[in-house]
Scaffold this motif. Sequence first.
Motif, PDB file in Angstrom:
ATOM      1  N   GLU A  57     -10.550  -8.360   5.318  1.00 49.75           N
ATOM      2  CA  GLU A  57     -11.095  -7.151   4.687  1.00 49.75           C
ATOM      3  C   GLU A  57     -10.669  -5.898   5.449  1.00 49.75           C
ATOM      4  N   GLU A  58     -10.699  -5.972   6.775  1.00 48.00           N
ATOM      5  CA  GLU A  58     -10.261  -4.845   7.603  1.00 48.00           C
ATOM      6  C   GLU A  58      -9.020  -5.273   8.366  1.00 48.00           C
ATOM      7  N   THR A  59      -8.024  -4.415   8.364  1.00 49.37           N
ATOM      8  CA  THR A  59      -6.780  -4.743   9.063  1.00 49.37           C
ATOM      9  C   THR A  59      -6.442  -3.667  10.074  1.00 49.37           C
ATOM     10  N   ASP A  60      -5.604  -4.042  11.024  1.00 45.04           N
ATOM     11  CA  ASP A  60      -5.092  -3.047  11.959  1.00 45.04           C
ATOM     12  C   ASP A  60      -3.839  -2.411  11.358  1.00 45.04           C
ATOM     13  N   ASN A  64      -1.399  -3.750   8.294  1.00 44.56           N
ATOM     14  CA  ASN A  64      -1.273  -2.910   7.112  1.00 44.56           C
ATOM     15  C   ASN A  64       0.201  -2.683   6.776  1.00 44.56           C
TER      16      ASN A  64
END
Length: 107
Positions: A57-60, A64
């Motif tokens: 859900e959250e990427t660095d 990305n």
Amino acid sequence: DFFVPFGKLETSVPLYKYISTPTWKRFERAADTISSVSETIIGEKLAELRKMEHPPEETDFLANLLSNKNMTLPEVIIMAIELLTGAIDTTAHTLVFNLFCLAKNPR
């Protein structure tokens, strides 16, 4: 050992454009090292992303870039190197300026 030869090349007579000077050779070796390390880190991150069943859900930032369908792997590597070398340079100048201000105004 990247920034010292780079600084010398930028501020001296550009003989390196015509002959391979020792400073140019040091710069080339340093640039090759940066490229190699970047490619290794990006390869590890890419393998990590491929192992996942679902994208996180959250990427660095690197994840990305690697997930962007409009960018090729060489473009991602170039972006990572630019970010690394540019970030070090701009951060160093800001840090030196802040330390100078603190030294001049200790209160």
